[in-house]
Design an enzyme around this catalytic site. Structure first.
Site, PDB file in Angstrom:
ATOM      1  N   ASP A 255       3.040   1.937  -0.041  1.00  0.00           N
ATOM      2  CA  ASP A 255       3.617   3.020   1.035  1.00  0.00           C
ATOM      3  C   ASP A 255       3.091   2.439   2.777  1.00  0.00           C
ATOM      4  OD1 ASP A 255       4.504   4.708  -0.900  1.00  0.00           O
ATOM      5  OD2 ASP A 255       2.642   5.725  -1.400  1.00  0.00           O
ATOM      6  N   LYS A 288     -10.973   1.407   1.770  1.00  0.00           N
ATOM      7  CA  LYS A 288     -11.148   2.756   1.620  1.00  0.00           C
ATOM      8  C   LYS A 288     -10.686   3.806   0.173  1.00  0.00           C
ATOM      9  CE  LYS A 288     -10.530   2.883   6.622  1.00  0.00           C
ATOM     10  NZ  LYS A 288     -10.423   3.884   7.597  1.00  0.00           N
TER      11      LYS A 288
HETATM   12  O1  RIB Z   1       2.318   5.622  -4.015  1.00  0.00           O
HETATM   13  C1  RIB Z   1       1.488   6.143  -4.119  1.00  0.00           C
HETATM   14  C2  RIB Z   1       1.580   7.742  -3.955  1.00  0.00           C
HETATM   15  O2  RIB Z   1       2.412   8.249  -5.221  1.00  0.00           O
HETATM   16  C3  RIB Z   1       0.639   9.015  -4.064  1.00  0.00           C
HETATM   17  O3  RIB Z   1       0.426   9.533  -3.276  1.00  0.00           O
HETATM   18  C4  RIB Z   1       1.466   9.763  -5.305  1.00  0.00           C
HETATM   19  O4  RIB Z   1       1.988  11.414  -4.907  1.00  0.00           O
HETATM   20  C5  RIB Z   1       2.689   9.315  -5.816  1.00  0.00           C
HETATM   21  O5  RIB Z   1       3.515  10.061  -5.243  1.00  0.00           O
END
Ligand code: RIB
Length: 312
Positions: A255, A288
């Site tokens: 992400d 982290k």
């Molecule tokens: O990519 C990580 C995310 O995957 C986490 O924050 C969890 O909530 C899932 O959506």
């Protein structure tokens, strides 16, 4: 000087319940974990926060439950300076939650309970149209209904707004509904699940990316963790090398990559530079613990980028 971008994320918001442990219990067994972390997560929300920390204006289109976590999630967006005016509260359903298990190598295993995320509908995209029209990029993932993803892709195409689709978690897709997507960005295992092709080596990733291009997406980036990433565009394919870091928790690294890439690209940086920057931003997030709380500020990132970028 790069210009400030405006990123709209249509996607999920979860609360992450992360345990750190050395082993998994067998059926019927109880074991002790080492530690626990509670934090805001969800692939969409994480990408929005990464984009915001990288300096973009960000708006989130999402749905949360009317429970302990829903209003807190909205407050978290607001505290980060993210426009949450299109984050709805759904009645009678839980907020999205994600029990996460991180082993001693920092690798994670995640179970997502989608809850309210599953109620984010095409109508919610329509209701956010005025906001979405201002975006330099619309970013989507697969923790919301696929029909909503397809609807947002169609909106992006109609309005000529660049669109980034991160097919996570992987689901079978109708490629006809993703035709014209500007960037399709799976990791190796998502690419494998979606195409049915093995993605173990750089050669595999290249073939898989070419297959995905043939399905009608404009560009493909396959993220390969510690091996960097592979870009396929109309000029061909190329590898983007990784950055070495001491990882403690990889949760949310994908992400961090997507959110920061949207910003670097929106600032007008060349594609390869945007990818290298996003690779470093993602790698740094693994140093982290936690998901959103592991993401670096733009100032911290730029210092590290100056130190490292010359050496690659
Ligand atoms: O990519 C990580 C995310 O995957 C986490 O924050 C969890 O909530 C899932 O959506």
């Amino acid at each position: 000087m790069a210009s400030q971008s405006f990123i709209a994320v249509v996607g999920s918001a979860n609360v992450d319940l992360t345990t750190f442990h050395d082993a998994f219990p067998k059926p019927g067994e109880t074991i002790f974990g080492k530690s626990f972390d509670l934090g805001f997560g969800g692939k969409g929300a994480n990408q929005a926060v990464a984009a915001r920390l990288c300096g973009a204006n960000v708006a989130m289109v999402a749905k949360v439950g009317n429970d302990l976590f829903g209003p807190a999630t909205i407050k978290n967006f607001e505290a980060q300076g993210i426009d949450a005016s299109r984050v709805g509260i759904a009645e009678g359903v839980s907020s999205g939650v994600a029990p996460i298990f991180v082993d001693r190598e920092g690798q994670n295993r995640i179970i997502v309970v989608k809850g309210a995320n599953d109620l984010l509908a095409p109508e919610d995209v329509d209701a956010a149209e005025a906001l979405l029209r201002k975006a330099n990029a619309i970013v989507l993932q697969f923790e919301i209904p696929l029909r909503t993803v397809y609807h947002a892709v169609e909106f992006a195409k109609r309005t000529a707004i660049p669109c980034i689709v991160n097919p996570a978690p992987a689901l079978p897709v109708d490629f006809a509904r993703l035709r014209g997507v500007d960037y399709f960005i799976p990791n190796e295992s998502e690419a494998e699940t979606i195409t049915g092709m093995p993605v173990d080596t750089a050669g595999d990733a290249k073939q898989c990316a070419q297959f995905l291009m043939e399905q009608g997406v404009k560009r493909v980036v396959i993220t390969r963790g510690e091996h960097g990433c592979l870009l396929a565009n109309e000029e061909g394919t190329g590898l983007v090398p990784p950055f070495q870091v001491a990882s403690v928790d990889t949760t949310g690294a994908g992400d961090a990559f997507i959110g920061s890439f949207a910003v670097f690209l929106g600032e007008g940086r060349p594609e390869k530079e945007a990818l290298r920057r996003a690779s470093l931003y993602a790698a740094l997030s693994t140093t982290k613990v936690g998901t959103q709380k592991s993401f670096w500020s733009r100032t911290e990132f730029e210092k590290e980028w100056q130190k490292r970028s010359a050496s690659v």
